[in-house]
Each structure stands twice: as C-alpha cells, then as structure tokens.
Design a protein around this motif. Sequence first.
Motif, PDB file in Angstrom:
ATOM      1  N   ALA A 135      55.871  31.119  28.161  1.00  0.00           N
ATOM      2  CA  ALA A 135      55.002  29.836  27.512  1.00  0.00           C
ATOM      3  C   ALA A 135      56.046  28.909  27.076  1.00  0.00           C
ATOM      4  O   ALA A 135      56.417  29.728  26.504  1.00  0.00           O
ATOM      5  CB  ALA A 135      53.576  30.494  26.843  1.00  0.00           C
TER       6      ALA A 135
ATOM      7  N   ARG B 218      51.009  23.101  26.385  1.00  0.00           N
ATOM      8  CA  ARG B 218      51.500  24.750  26.783  1.00  0.00           C
ATOM      9  C   ARG B 218      51.815  23.966  28.126  1.00  0.00           C
ATOM     10  O   ARG B 218      51.742  23.739  29.496  1.00  0.00           O
ATOM     11  CB  ARG B 218      50.906  25.801  26.668  1.00  0.00           C
ATOM     12  CG  ARG B 218      49.986  25.357  25.846  1.00  0.00           C
ATOM     13  CD  ARG B 218      49.284  27.143  25.633  1.00  0.00           C
ATOM     14  NE  ARG B 218      48.970  27.825  24.398  1.00  0.00           N
ATOM     15  CZ  ARG B 218      47.618  28.947  23.558  1.00  0.00           C
ATOM     16  NH1 ARG B 218      47.765  28.981  25.182  1.00  0.00           N
ATOM     17  NH2 ARG B 218      47.404  28.567  22.524  1.00  0.00           N
TER      18      ARG B 218
ATOM     19  N   SER C  10      41.689  25.198  29.086  1.00  0.00           N
ATOM     20  CA  SER C  10      42.447  27.035  28.998  1.00  0.00           C
ATOM     21  C   SER C  10      43.587  27.573  30.396  1.00  0.00           C
ATOM     22  O   SER C  10      44.580  26.326  30.290  1.00  0.00           O
ATOM     23  CB  SER C  10      41.028  27.415  30.929  1.00  0.00           C
ATOM     24  OG  SER C  10      41.503  27.416  31.615  1.00  0.00           O
ATOM     25  N   ASP C  11      43.858  28.335  29.533  1.00  0.00           N
ATOM     26  CA  ASP C  11      45.814  28.807  29.982  1.00  0.00           C
ATOM     27  C   ASP C  11      45.779  30.236  30.185  1.00  0.00           C
ATOM     28  O   ASP C  11      45.192  31.168  29.715  1.00  0.00           O
ATOM     29  CB  ASP C  11      46.092  28.843  28.872  1.00  0.00           C
ATOM     30  CG  ASP C  11      47.981  28.861  29.099  1.00  0.00           C
ATOM     31  OD1 ASP C  11      48.547  29.149  30.612  1.00  0.00           O
ATOM     32  OD2 ASP C  11      48.809  28.612  28.290  1.00  0.00           O
TER      33      ASP C  11
ATOM     34  N   THR D 142      52.562  25.861  31.446  1.00  0.00           N
ATOM     35  CA  THR D 142      51.882  26.477  32.004  1.00  0.00           C
ATOM     36  C   THR D 142      51.856  26.409  33.314  1.00  0.00           C
ATOM     37  O   THR D 142      50.773  25.390  33.006  1.00  0.00           O
ATOM     38  CB  THR D 142      51.723  28.149  31.298  1.00  0.00           C
ATOM     39  OG1 THR D 142      50.282  26.978  31.128  1.00  0.00           O
ATOM     40  CG2 THR D 142      52.609  28.100  30.325  1.00  0.00           C
TER      41      THR D 142
ATOM     42  N   LEU E  46      43.055  21.186  25.107  1.00  0.00           N
ATOM     43  CA  LEU E  46      43.314  22.692  26.193  1.00  0.00           C
ATOM     44  C   LEU E  46      41.879  23.051  26.465  1.00  0.00           C
ATOM     45  O   LEU E  46      40.962  23.381  25.869  1.00  0.00           O
ATOM     46  CB  LEU E  46      43.805  23.626  25.765  1.00  0.00           C
ATOM     47  CG  LEU E  46      44.456  24.713  26.434  1.00  0.00           C
ATOM     48  CD1 LEU E  46      45.444  24.665  27.357  1.00  0.00           C
ATOM     49  CD2 LEU E  46      45.089  25.486  25.380  1.00  0.00           C
TER      50      LEU E  46
ATOM     51  N   TYR F 292      46.022  20.085  35.811  1.00  0.00           N
ATOM     52  CA  TYR F 292      46.961  20.990  35.339  1.00  0.00           C
ATOM     53  C   TYR F 292      47.898  20.442  34.576  1.00  0.00           C
ATOM     54  O   TYR F 292      48.217  19.065  34.988  1.00  0.00           O
ATOM     55  CB  TYR F 292      47.816  21.612  36.394  1.00  0.00           C
ATOM     56  CG  TYR F 292      46.322  22.344  37.768  1.00  0.00           C
ATOM     57  CD1 TYR F 292      46.727  23.669  36.536  1.00  0.00           C
ATOM     58  CD2 TYR F 292      46.025  22.381  38.466  1.00  0.00           C
ATOM     59  CE1 TYR F 292      45.532  25.239  37.649  1.00  0.00           C
ATOM     60  CE2 TYR F 292      44.999  22.869  38.721  1.00  0.00           C
ATOM     61  CZ  TYR F 292      44.802  24.549  38.689  1.00  0.00           C
ATOM     62  OH  TYR F 292      43.721  25.806  38.776  1.00  0.00           O
ATOM     63  N   ALA F 293      48.529  21.102  33.678  1.00  0.00           N
ATOM     64  CA  ALA F 293      49.430  20.167  32.570  1.00  0.00           C
ATOM     65  C   ALA F 293      50.975  20.117  33.627  1.00  0.00           C
ATOM     66  O   ALA F 293      51.561  19.486  33.309  1.00  0.00           O
ATOM     67  CB  ALA F 293      50.338  21.637  31.512  1.00  0.00           C
TER      68      ALA F 293
ATOM     69  N   LYS G 226      49.536  27.498  34.622  1.00  0.00           N
ATOM     70  CA  LYS G 226      47.816  28.117  34.597  1.00  0.00           C
ATOM     71  C   LYS G 226      47.190  26.954  33.495  1.00  0.00           C
ATOM     72  O   LYS G 226      45.499  27.205  33.808  1.00  0.00           O
ATOM     73  CB  LYS G 226      47.371  29.558  33.966  1.00  0.00           C
ATOM     74  CG  LYS G 226      47.774  30.474  35.033  1.00  0.00           C
ATOM     75  CD  LYS G 226      46.999  30.619  36.332  1.00  0.00           C
ATOM     76  CE  LYS G 226      47.291  31.557  37.679  1.00  0.00           C
ATOM     77  NZ  LYS G 226      46.237  31.887  38.683  1.00  0.00           N
ATOM     78  N   ALA G 227      47.638  26.433  32.421  1.00  0.00           N
ATOM     79  CA  ALA G 227      46.964  26.061  31.569  1.00  0.00           C
ATOM     80  C   ALA G 227      46.177  24.517  32.375  1.00  0.00           C
ATOM     81  O   ALA G 227      47.025  23.859  33.198  1.00  0.00           O
ATOM     82  CB  ALA G 227      48.593  25.598  30.707  1.00  0.00           C
TER      83      ALA G 227
ATOM     84  N   TYR H 296      43.627  20.942  31.271  1.00  0.00           N
ATOM     85  CA  TYR H 296      43.784  19.997  30.015  1.00  0.00           C
ATOM     86  C   TYR H 296      42.538  19.289  30.352  1.00  0.00           C
ATOM     87  O   TYR H 296      42.259  19.105  31.771  1.00  0.00           O
ATOM     88  CB  TYR H 296      44.444  19.322  29.615  1.00  0.00           C
ATOM     89  CG  TYR H 296      45.877  19.665  28.882  1.00  0.00           C
ATOM     90  CD1 TYR H 296      45.840  19.735  27.233  1.00  0.00           C
ATOM     91  CD2 TYR H 296      47.343  20.934  29.279  1.00  0.00           C
ATOM     92  CE1 TYR H 296      46.766  20.647  26.552  1.00  0.00           C
ATOM     93  CE2 TYR H 296      47.194  21.408  28.081  1.00  0.00           C
ATOM     94  CZ  TYR H 296      47.926  21.057  27.385  1.00  0.00           C
ATOM     95  OH  TYR H 296      47.895  22.128  26.046  1.00  0.00           O
TER      96      TYR H 296
ATOM     97  N   ARG I 167      47.144  32.531  31.886  1.00  0.00           N
ATOM     98  CA  ARG I 167      48.027  33.424  32.358  1.00  0.00           C
ATOM     99  C   ARG I 167      48.493  34.403  32.275  1.00  0.00           C
ATOM    100  O   ARG I 167      47.641  35.115  30.405  1.00  0.00           O
ATOM    101  CB  ARG I 167      50.047  32.773  31.873  1.00  0.00           C
ATOM    102  CG  ARG I 167      49.406  32.788  29.850  1.00  0.00           C
ATOM    103  CD  ARG I 167      51.140  32.131  29.558  1.00  0.00           C
ATOM    104  NE  ARG I 167      51.410  32.724  28.977  1.00  0.00           N
ATOM    105  CZ  ARG I 167      50.992  32.221  26.867  1.00  0.00           C
ATOM    106  NH1 ARG I 167      50.305  31.184  27.494  1.00  0.00           N
ATOM    107  NH2 ARG I 167      51.356  32.431  25.540  1.00  0.00           N
TER     108      ARG I 167
END
Length: 656
Positions: free
Chosen positions: A291, A314, A282-283, A316, A280, A245-246, A318-319, A321, A285
Amino acid sequence: MQAQAESPQASSSHMMKTTKRGRPFLKDTLDLFATLVVSLQLTTHKQFFRSFPNSFSTDEAAANLASLKFSQSNRGPDPREPSRVITTTTTTTFSMTRDMAKAMSQHFMDARLIENAADPSSNLFKDRGVYVLTPKGLHVLERFISRNGINGDHLSHVFMSQPICMKLLHLERRSVDDEIIVSQSVITALFRRFVGRQANYLSQTNQPQDATAMYHERSKGIQLQDNPEGKTSASGKNPFRNCFYALAALEWLCDFTSVVGREEAAEMAAQFVRFGLIALVSDKRKNNDSAIIFTVRGSAPGGNSPVSQTGEFRCTAKAIYRITDEGVRTARWDLSRTGGLRDSPNSSSANLTTERSSLEKETLKAVSPSDAKIHRRISLAEKMNASYHSEHAVDKRTKESNTERLQFIIENPTLRQLFRDFLRDNFCEENLAFYLEVEDFKKKFNITSSASSAAFQRPMPIPGNPKANTPGQQAMEQHHGTLITQATLIYQTYLAPSSPCELNIDHGLRNELSAYLSEVMQALTGTPFQGRLEADQLGSFNATQLQTMIRLYERIQTHVFRLMATDSVPKFTKTPRFMALRSQNDDLDFLDNDVQYLSSSGPTVPPGLTQDQEEVGGAYVTVSQKGAAVNLGHEARPRTAGGDREGGRRGWNDIS
C-alpha cells in the motif's frame, strides 16, 4: 537536457530546471510538450492491427526532441525611437538524447498530456508505442498556440475530432521549487471543482456511451456511488453515500487540473482528508498487498474546526473514500441554484502550509491565522448576479459591475454566444464582432512563433528576402501579409462609409481614422484617399504604420465596449434566456468564489505570482475556446455583401 537561446548577437545555454524529485518545472513541461506537438505531423499510425488517427510514434517524438527549435518574434517600440516598431526574434533550441527524450515523454504521460493509443490505461511510455493527445493535452496545446501566435491550421482537424478539456483548474506554485502553494482557499477551490456543483452519481442506464459522452460526464465531478462494498455507517441503518474509489480520485485530479502525476494528486487528496472534506470508508486489500500511503502535515486552527494537523490518503485499488458532511457543506450541494451564497461555518482564510512526511522529513514553517494574506475575492461570476452589492455609490457600482459582467460574458464561450444572439436580435451584433476582431488583430500583431525540427521541417520560403533566414523571421514575414489583409477587412466591414456592418461611433473618432489613412495613402501612393481601402494599397504598410492603425482601432474598440456595457448588458441580463441559463448553470460555475476565470490564453504571469507580491497561492480556471466552438458550433459573424469570408473557410484564429 539543454535549452539554448539564439540571437544574431549572442547565445546562451542552460539546463532545464527540475524539482527535488527530478521532474522538470510544470511550465517548462507544458511549453516543451506543446512545442513538440506543433512540430509533429499527427497522422494515422497502425499497431496491433488497429489504426489510430491523429497520433505519433515513440521514434517521431524522440527524433523531434533531439533537434527541436522554437522561434518567437515580438514587436515593440524601438527604445531609441519609441515611434518606430522593431521586431525581436528569439530562437530556443532543445537538444537531448533518445533516452532523455523518452524520459521527457514519460513526464508528459504523468501529467496526463498524452496517452497510449492502444492501451490508455498504461502509465508507461514504451519504446515502440503509438500515442495520442488527451483532452487535457489539447487544452494545454490550445493555450500555447493562442498565447504565442502560432499558426496551428495543421492541427485544426485534431481539435475538431477529439474531446477537449473545457475547463482546466490551475493551482499556483512556488517559483523556487514548483510545489503547489496550499491554503484553505486553494483546497476549497480544488475540492469544489473535484466534487462538482451537484453529486455526480454514476448513470444507472445500460446504454453504452461513446468516449466523448463519458468524458463529459466525468468532467462534471468525481463519479460517486453508494458504498460498493456494502459497509454500513456507524448507526447500522444506511450504507455510506457519496463514495468513490481512491484511484478514481487520482485519475480525475490528473485529468482536470494542473496536478502533475499521481503522487501530487495523492498529496492533494490527503489535503482533502486533513481539511475534513473526505474520509476513508474501507480498504479491503489483502495482508500481503503493498500500500502506498501519502501523509501531509500542516497547522490546525483548533476549536471546532474540521481541519487537523495531518491527513492520510491510501493509494490502493480497494480503498474507498466518502465525502463527509463538511465536504457537502463546502461543496454547497445544499444550496438551491437561485439561492444566496454562503461560506461553510468552519471556513477559514488562513494560509496553511504543508509538508510531505511520507517522502521527505522536511518541516515547513506554517503561517498563523493572524498573518494570513488570503482574503475572499468576489469573483466575476458572482458579480453577474443582479443581487450583488458593494459599499460603493450606486452609479459607480453599476458602471463597474456592468463592465466586469461584459468582460466575463466575452471570456465565457456559452455566455458570449447567447449575448451575440441577443445583439443580433437587437440589430447591433456588429459591436461585439468588431470588438473580437480587434482583439484578435492586436494579439496577432504583437507576437508570432513557430516550432520545427530537423526531422519534420516545414519550409517557409520567402522569395526575394535573404534576411528571413530563421524560422521566426520567416513566420513574421509571412504573418505581416495576413495582418495587412485583416486590417483592410476590419476597415471595409465596420468603418468604411456605407460598409456592410458600419459601426455607430463618435464622429470625431471616424474623422481621426480617416485623416490618418488619407495622410498615409497620399505619402505611399500619391493618390488621395477615397474612403475605401484595398489590399494592394496597404501592401506597402510597415509595422509602425500598422501599429498606429491598431491604436486607432483600439480607441474605437474602447468606445464600443463602453456602449455594450452601459446599454446592452443591463438589458441582456434581464432576458428570459439569460435567466434560464443562470438557473440551470451546469456549465457556468457562478458559485465559485475562490476561482478566477480567464480566457484560454491565461495570464502572462499567474495571479498572485507577480514579482511585487508575496507567493500566497491561488487557483484560476482557463476555458477552452476550441471546445466551446465544437459544442456550440462556429459563432456566426455578421453577413457581409460578399458573403462568407474567404469562401466560407475559417482559419485557426477565426474562432473568437
């Protein structure tokens, strides 16, 4: 916020330097944080019906920062008479309002030096909060105490009861604006530390872990998992692996590197994207969710290089990587533990600069690959490998390699303990013990410091000495008696005839030391020197005479170091225990070619930032000696006829 330097002749006042974003420079932040902690009494505080040991309150921090004094005394030769030693004391006074103190404490939180005891996830410094030191904060505090010769006995219980950041990666900064100097080698070093020596997947066991165990697992590298959102790769066969997660990445960078705050961590993560190391996945959000996206720019080498001109990260919740194939190659996960070292085929040593397009519209001049100043360094860790070769003659190579290997062994707590055990088995442990004793003695002699506040004053009265009217002078006067005791102990333990751990040294060195002591003892006491020293005899030694003893000890120390390097190190590096340790290598980053390892005190001036050198950037690691002592147990010194020193009690600086 003002910092005022005082001396008997003059005083000056100046504002603390800040960056364009308004935060103080990193060095000032770390020094002020450590000075504050040394001046505090970390005790148990209660909040929300819970007790928090080794903590402090908002009111205590604000009160101390309002009237904080840091005094430092340095010993050195008198410019008018070099043979004479003089003591120079400098006192720095910090003064700020309560609001300013709270703002400064917020910077401490942003740098992950302190955290809210009741709610560690909180990022805000509150008006009525209780705070504790983080593992990173303890690491910074240890370096500050060691570097400035501060008596930190009142903090020993804190180091023994809380997890400490064992290895902290420092990224060098520009002296003008305190921004991190970004280059290929710096990002490579940071990324390798970020992902660890092997993929650090989350444990599948359901057994609960305590805070120390969880922190230790995190320190191995960012914790990874298969894509938690279930999104498959382009081929549609397997989910993405090595995902994270980011926000977890930002927290990791703040906890285990010198990065200051989430914004700077996001910029480093964006550099990972720009260099093709992460991508990345997915994101997810919601459309109405805000964001924060950080974008960095720099030059791209072109060709088949994975480095691009821009990188976007990003921030966020929900991001997600993942580590790319290029990232895996850069991390060297595919190398066996005993395999050779190799660089990524796309690696470059170009000094690439960056700009922050999301925050400022500022264009920085990029350095072309032809003008690059960064060159690959062979690290001390790599030179530990017996297969290391150079173009020098064999004899010179062996001598230099063994000397550097010994220095690396001494600075690495795990290797030093193993080397000590090896020397003990070969009946020459006193060589290493003497070397470490003298190192500690020299450091204590040169500098001593104290931190105090009007809110929590720890008086240090010096009877019969009206001149000791400042905290720094008081600390130096008290310190002098400790130095005399240590000088006596070193002589009685290692150098006196028939001493318990008598060194096997050159006859001329022993005679030179004996002749000097005979001369001084005759002048001070009027009695001839009988080959033994007593503390009361040394009580009248002045700083100049102690410095002469240090120089004689230092010559013997050099002799002992060469003996260990030429005789003990080659044998040690062939032992099964050493080979087994190198094959495991979880705590020894022998593959980090781009990282220089330093002792916990670190460099006076970080590598690459001396006045005579261009600021080209770099990275170095400091290792916590206190953390190693907790993990390994206190290193045992040679047994003496009188048993353990001081009845088994060990002071702050007794852990080498």
